[in-house]
Scaffold this motif. Sequence first.
Motif, PDB file in Angstrom:
ATOM      1  N   GLU A 139       0.840  -1.211   0.000  1.00 37.64           N
ATOM      2  CA  GLU A 139       0.000   0.000   0.000  1.00 37.64           C
ATOM      3  C   GLU A 139       0.869   1.253   0.000  1.00 37.64           C
ATOM      4  N   ALA A 140       1.958   1.230   0.760  1.00 32.26           N
ATOM      5  CA  ALA A 140       2.870   2.382   0.798  1.00 32.26           C
ATOM      6  C   ALA A 140       3.547   2.575  -0.552  1.00 32.26           C
ATOM      7  N   VAL A 141       3.908   1.479  -1.217  1.00 32.60           N
ATOM      8  CA  VAL A 141       4.586   1.551  -2.512  1.00 32.60           C
ATOM      9  C   VAL A 141       3.709   2.262  -3.542  1.00 32.60           C
ATOM     10  N   LYS A 142       2.414   2.012  -3.506  1.00 37.07           N
ATOM     11  CA  LYS A 142       1.496   2.636  -4.470  1.00 37.07           C
ATOM     12  C   LYS A 142       1.502   4.157  -4.358  1.00 37.07           C
ATOM     13  N   LEU A 174       4.217   5.973  -3.640  1.00 33.76           N
ATOM     14  CA  LEU A 174       5.537   6.494  -3.969  1.00 33.76           C
ATOM     15  C   LEU A 174       5.590   6.978  -5.415  1.00 33.76           C
ATOM     16  N   ASP A 175       6.581   7.796  -5.717  1.00 32.92           N
ATOM     17  CA  ASP A 175       6.768   8.240  -7.093  1.00 32.92           C
ATOM     18  C   ASP A 175       7.165   7.061  -7.974  1.00 32.92           C
ATOM     19  N   THR A 176       7.008   7.215  -9.263  1.00 36.22           N
ATOM     20  CA  THR A 176       7.236   6.135 -10.225  1.00 36.22           C
ATOM     21  C   THR A 176       8.654   5.585 -10.154  1.00 36.22           C
ATOM     22  N   ALA A 177       9.652   6.463 -10.056  1.00 38.50           N
ATOM     23  CA  ALA A 177      11.040   5.992 -10.013  1.00 38.50           C
ATOM     24  C   ALA A 177      11.299   5.145  -8.765  1.00 38.50           C
ATOM     25  N   ASP A 216       4.118  -2.277 -17.256  1.00 41.45           N
ATOM     26  CA  ASP A 216       4.113  -1.196 -16.263  1.00 41.45           C
ATOM     27  C   ASP A 216       5.339  -1.287 -15.362  1.00 41.45           C
ATOM     28  N   GLU A 217       5.689  -2.490 -14.941  1.00 40.28           N
ATOM     29  CA  GLU A 217       6.871  -2.661 -14.090  1.00 40.28           C
ATOM     30  C   GLU A 217       8.141  -2.286 -14.841  1.00 40.28           C
ATOM     31  N   ILE A 218       8.223  -2.646 -16.107  1.00 47.11           N
ATOM     32  CA  ILE A 218       9.397  -2.283 -16.907  1.00 47.11           C
ATOM     33  C   ILE A 218       9.500  -0.764 -17.019  1.00 47.11           C
ATOM     34  N   ASP A 219       8.372  -0.087 -17.250  1.00 42.53           N
ATOM     35  CA  ASP A 219       8.389   1.376 -17.326  1.00 42.53           C
ATOM     36  C   ASP A 219       8.916   1.981 -16.024  1.00 42.53           C
ATOM     37  N   LYS A 220       8.497   1.431 -14.895  1.00 46.23           N
ATOM     38  CA  LYS A 220       8.942   1.938 -13.589  1.00 46.23           C
ATOM     39  C   LYS A 220      10.425   1.662 -13.370  1.00 46.23           C
ATOM     40  N   VAL A 221      10.886   0.498 -13.784  1.00 47.82           N
ATOM     41  CA  VAL A 221      12.309   0.176 -13.669  1.00 47.82           C
ATOM     42  C   VAL A 221      13.129   1.150 -14.514  1.00 47.82           C
TER      43      VAL A 221
END
Length: 136
Positions: free
Chosen positions: A42-45, A47-50, A124-129
Motif C-alpha cells: 500500500e505504501a509503494v502505491k 511512492l513516485d514512479t522511479a 508497467d513494471e518495466i516502465d517503472k524500472v
Amino acid sequence: MGKTVKALVGTTAAFLVGSLLWTTPAQAAGQVPDDKTCKDEEAVKKLDTATQGGCVVINRRKGNCMACHQIAGISSGNIAPPLVAMKQRFPDKAKLRAQISNPHQFNPDSVMPPFGEHKILSPDEIDKVVEFVLTL
C-alpha cells in the motif's frame, strides 16, 4: 578569493550538504529504496514512479537486478555492467526499455533475462524500472 566569495561558497556548500542529509533514501534520485518500504504494498502505491521502479529492481522475485549489476548503496553483483551514469549511457529512454524487455535483440549472447518477452515483469513494471534506472 575575497571574504565575500569565501563566505558565499561556504554557505552554499553547507546548504547543499544539509539538504542532502534531510532527503530520505526512497526519495533521493539515484538511491535504492529500503527493503522495508518496498514490502508495504500500500505504501509503494503512494511512492513516485522511479521509487516504485527501485522497489522492482531490489525485489528478488521480480527484477533482482542487483544479482548481476553493481548498484550503489546495496550489496550487488559484478557479472554485468554497473548501473551508473545511465542517462548518459541511454539518452533514448525507449532503447533502455527495449534493452530490459529483450536484451537479446542487441546481444544474442547476453545472459540477462528478457524481462518483457518472458513476462517476468509487466510492461508497467518495466516502465517503472526504466524511470528508476535513469536516476542512477
